[in-house]
Design an enzyme around this catalytic site. Structure first.
Site, PDB file in Angstrom:
ATOM      1  N   CYS A  59       3.115  -3.420   4.876  1.00 51.38           N
ATOM      2  CA  CYS A  59       3.974  -2.973   5.988  1.00 51.38           C
ATOM      3  C   CYS A  59       5.199  -3.879   6.391  1.00 51.38           C
ATOM      4  CB  CYS A  59       2.979  -2.688   7.193  1.00 51.38           C
ATOM      5  SG  CYS A  59       3.645  -1.533   8.351  1.00 51.38           S
ATOM      6  N   HIS A 153      -0.708   0.559   4.143  1.00 51.91           N
ATOM      7  CA  HIS A 153      -1.886  -0.645   4.485  1.00 51.91           C
ATOM      8  C   HIS A 153      -3.311  -0.528   3.508  1.00 51.91           C
ATOM      9  CE1 HIS A 153      -0.499  -2.425   7.820  1.00 51.91           C
ATOM     10  NE2 HIS A 153       0.145  -1.379   8.349  1.00 51.91           N
ATOM     11  N   GLU A 155      -5.296  -2.577   3.069  1.00 53.03           N
ATOM     12  CA  GLU A 155      -6.627  -3.656   3.542  1.00 53.03           C
ATOM     13  C   GLU A 155      -7.275  -2.526   4.749  1.00 53.03           C
ATOM     14  OE1 GLU A 155      -2.941  -4.210   6.174  1.00 53.03           O
ATOM     15  OE2 GLU A 155      -3.235  -3.486   4.178  1.00 53.03           O
TER      16      GLU A 155
END
Length: 234
Positions: A59, A153, A155
């Site tokens: 990001c 993202h 994660e």
């Protein structure tokens, strides 16, 4: 390290070279705004490049690396991506690049951003895109360093996606992504429920998601590939 914080001191070259890798995370800052906070972030990323330390960003991390290497970031022309980036598509270079090894030709991923890369720097290679955001995954070679980054993202799990949707409720309703706070909560609750029971086909079908988002091993593909590459050596 939190370089955006007032009073933060940037590590020297020797200290940076003591790290195996550097990860650059998301941020509410806008890289096209000239502020002390954004300058400190960019200065740290330039130092990482110059030190030759491999780095990964998601990001805003991708945007920081882009600006540090001479590229340009702007507000998203097609509006924000909130919740998920849909139909991320690999370029020809992306099909060959180890960052995206294991990803299909097109996939979805958790995503929250209202800014995007306008121009990649010299040394940047586009690896993936979609119809909303032209730059979804890149490699940037600058100075002595190599950066792998994604606009989405990998994660974030679905619990975190649901929480972020709720935190952005006012903006999402005002921009027309949801018709009302109640509609937004209904959607977020389904995302939350799918986190609790990732094998629920009914929720996955309604949300339009598959294993690329619901299965941890698939969702973490880019992070796993980067760590594997660092361990193997550049």
């Amino acid at each position: 390290m939190k370089p955006a914080d007032r009073g933060a001191s940037l590590p020297g070259r020797a200290e940076l070279r003591s790290y195996d890798a550097v990860f650059v995370t998301g941020s509410p800052l806008h890289l096209y705004e000239e502020t002390p906070e954004t300058r400190r972030e960019v200065d740290l990323m330039r130092a990482v490049f110059n030190a030759g330390v491999p780095s990964f960003g998601s990001c805003a991390g991708l945007q920081v690396a882009t600006v540090a290497a001479g590229g340009v970031v702007r507000p998203s022309r097609n509006g924000r991506e909130a919740g998920f980036a849909r139909r991320i598509t690999l370029t020809e270079a992306g099909h060959r690049h180890p960052l995206l090894a294991g990803r299909p030709a097109s996939f979805d991923a958790p995503a929250f951003h209202s800014d995007e890369v306008e121009t990649l720097p010299e040394g940047g290679t586009l690896l993936a895109f979609n119809t909303v955001t032209a730059v979804q995954a890149v490699e940037i070679r600058h100075g002595a360093g190599v950066f792998w980054g994604v606009q989405y993202h990998p994660e974030l799990d679905l619990y975190e996606v649901a929480g972020a949707l709720r935190r952005q409720c006012e903006d999402l309703v005002s921009e027309g992504y949801a018709s009302s706070p109640e509609a937004l909560e209904t959607y977020a609750s389904m995302v939350d429920a799918l986190h609790q029971a990732p094998d629920r086909k009914d929720l996955a079908w309604v949300l339009g998601l598959n294993e690329q988002v619901t299965e941890v091993d698939c969702r973490l593909t880019e992070l796993r590939n980067f760590i594997r590459f660092v361990i193997k050596g550049w």
